[in-house]
Enzyme design. Structure first.
Site, PDB file in Angstrom:
ATOM      1  N   ARG A  68      66.230 -30.222 -11.057  1.00 16.46           N
ATOM      2  CA  ARG A  68      65.843 -28.802 -11.098  1.00 16.46           C
ATOM      3  C   ARG A  68      64.983 -28.612 -12.330  1.00 16.46           C
ATOM      4  O   ARG A  68      65.314 -29.100 -13.416  1.00 16.46           O
ATOM      5  CB  ARG A  68      67.065 -27.897 -11.167  1.00 16.46           C
ATOM      6  N   HIS A 119      63.108 -24.595  -2.900  1.00 15.84           N
ATOM      7  CA  HIS A 119      64.525 -24.901  -3.117  1.00 15.84           C
ATOM      8  C   HIS A 119      65.027 -25.342  -1.739  1.00 15.84           C
ATOM      9  O   HIS A 119      65.737 -24.606  -1.053  1.00 15.84           O
ATOM     10  CB  HIS A 119      65.247 -23.647  -3.624  1.00 15.84           C
ATOM     11  N   ARG A 122      76.104 -23.351  -8.530  1.00 16.01           N
ATOM     12  CA  ARG A 122      76.292 -23.842  -7.156  1.00 16.01           C
ATOM     13  C   ARG A 122      75.618 -25.175  -6.879  1.00 16.01           C
ATOM     14  O   ARG A 122      76.234 -26.114  -6.373  1.00 16.01           O
ATOM     15  CB  ARG A 122      75.727 -22.820  -6.143  1.00 16.01           C
ATOM     16  N   THR A 123      74.312 -25.246  -7.207  1.00 21.29           N
ATOM     17  CA  THR A 123      73.539 -26.424  -6.799  1.00 21.29           C
ATOM     18  C   THR A 123      74.030 -27.666  -7.538  1.00 21.29           C
ATOM     19  O   THR A 123      74.250 -28.712  -6.925  1.00 21.29           O
ATOM     20  CB  THR A 123      72.037 -26.175  -7.058  1.00 21.29           C
ATOM     21  N   LYS A 173      63.927 -33.394 -28.482  1.00 25.05           N
ATOM     22  CA  LYS A 173      63.168 -34.009 -29.580  1.00 25.05           C
ATOM     23  C   LYS A 173      61.693 -34.120 -29.234  1.00 25.05           C
ATOM     24  O   LYS A 173      60.933 -34.774 -29.946  1.00 25.05           O
ATOM     25  CB  LYS A 173      63.722 -35.403 -29.876  1.00 25.05           C
TER      26      LYS A 173
HETATM   27  N1   CP Z   1      71.672 -20.603  -5.226  1.00 21.54           N
HETATM   28  C1   CP Z   1      71.537 -21.353  -6.338  1.00 21.54           C
HETATM   29  O1   CP Z   1      70.623 -22.174  -6.463  1.00 21.54           O
HETATM   30  O2   CP Z   1      72.508 -21.134  -7.293  1.00 21.54           O
HETATM   31  P1   CP Z   1      72.592 -21.871  -8.718  1.00 21.54           P
HETATM   32  O3   CP Z   1      71.388 -21.430  -9.517  1.00 21.54           O
HETATM   33  O4   CP Z   1      73.911 -21.433  -9.302  1.00 21.54           O
HETATM   34  O5   CP Z   1      72.540 -23.363  -8.458  1.00 21.54           O
END
Ligand code: CP
Length: 309
Positions: A103, A131, A53-54, A81
């Site tokens: 992320r 998040h 999603r993100t 590496k």
């Molecule tokens: N909700 C969420 O962060 O989903 P993903 O890990 O698929 O990005």
């Protein structure tokens, strides 16, 4: 703000302005699907942890606003590496990106990286820490479904201890003056969480009583470090959301899940698909709009900063 690293530094007015702009982007996404507010800017997405999603929504958001978007395939990068996170960031920084979406599995890694680069950094989830765009998209979903984002009773249920989604949501929903109830087995409830002004329950029937919103969380086995992992059967029986447990909430309570969900572990699959109760697909739609709004606002600040220099 130069970066979007978490909900913690945001004022309620920042949150409201971002959600108002995101509402406009929902309309754009349902019609024209294109704007040029990020034209001429370069966005790099660096995901050191899996995402559906993100990552997809940040990419779509950047493209709909006219940015040049690059997805770094971290599994194929020189990280493999032995290059460090900071050296990787400095290397990309030398290519003059404007927006860096990151992320990372370690809490605090994105903040550290933001101190080293010259562009705007957006936290797409760091360890158990924050998040922020997830909490903002959840807030937009709630505001559109309930008509307001204050004085609601909201239950966040499940693996609170390992959840950056829970942390960011607790901060955001608390800043907007909602009543927050956390429901989890004691082993998955962080100690001292009551200091955040939340009520704590280990029983779904009690915790869900008369709430407006039920937010379910995924059991994050990958963050359990070999510690207590509940049996999925037992967990579903006590903490999995089904229509019987949902009957304790208000009759018009909405059901949310940030995804990815484990059907039959934290939520009944039929309930998750019930469009009369579940807003899980709306959450995904709001994710694109919120990320467009966040990048638009940071780009405006970046341009102001650069013009002043
Ligand atoms: N909700 C969420 O962060 O989903 P993903 O890990 O698929 O990005």
């Amino acid at each position: 703000h130069r970066h979007l690293l978490g909900i913690e530094p945001l004022a309620p007015s920042d949150i409201t302005s971002l959600l108002d702009l995101a509402d406009d982007y929902v309309t754009l996404n349902r019609t024209a699907k294109h704007s040029d507010v990020l034209a001429g800017l370069t966005q790099i997405n660096m995901f050191f942890e899996n995402s559906t999603r993100t990552q997809a929504s940040f990419e779509i958001a950047g493209k709909r606003l006219g940015a040049d978007v690059m997805n770094m395939a971290m599994q194929a990068s020189s990280i493999k590496k032995g290059e460090t996170l900071i050296d990787t960031a400095m290397t990309l920084n030398a290519m003059h990106p404007d927006l860096l979406v990151v992320r990372h599995p370690q809490s605090g890694a994105v903040d550290l990286l933001a101190q080293k680069v010259n562009c705007a950094v957006l936290n797409a989830g760091d360890g158990r820490h924050e998040h922020p765009t997830q909490a903002l998209l959840d807030a937009l979903t709630i505001r559109r479904a309930k008509g307001r984002l204050h004085r609601l009773s909201i239950a966040i249920c499940g693996d609170i201890a390992h959840s950056r989604v829970a942390r960011s949501n607790i901060m955001l929903l608390g800043k907007m003056e909602n009543r927050i109830r956390l429901i989890a087995p004691p082993t998955l409830m962080p100690s001292g969480i009551e200091d955040f002004g939340v009520e704590v329950f280990d029983d779904m029937a009690e915790g869900l009583k008369d709430v407006d919103v039920v937010m379910m969380l995924r059991l994050q086995k990958e963050r359990m470090d070999g510690g207590f992992i509940p049996s999925e059967r037992e967990y579903y029986h006590r903490f999995g959301l089904d229509s019987e447990k949902l009957a304790h909430a208000k009759p018009d309570a909405i059901v949310m899940h940030p995804g990815p969900m484990n059907r039959g572990v934290e939520i009944d699959g039929t309930l998750a698909d019930d469009i009369n109760r579940s807003v899980i697909q709306e959450q995904v739609e709001m994710g694109v709009a919120v990320r467009m709004a966040a990048m638009d606002l940071l780009a405006q600040n970046l341009r102001t900063e650069r013009n002043a220099a």
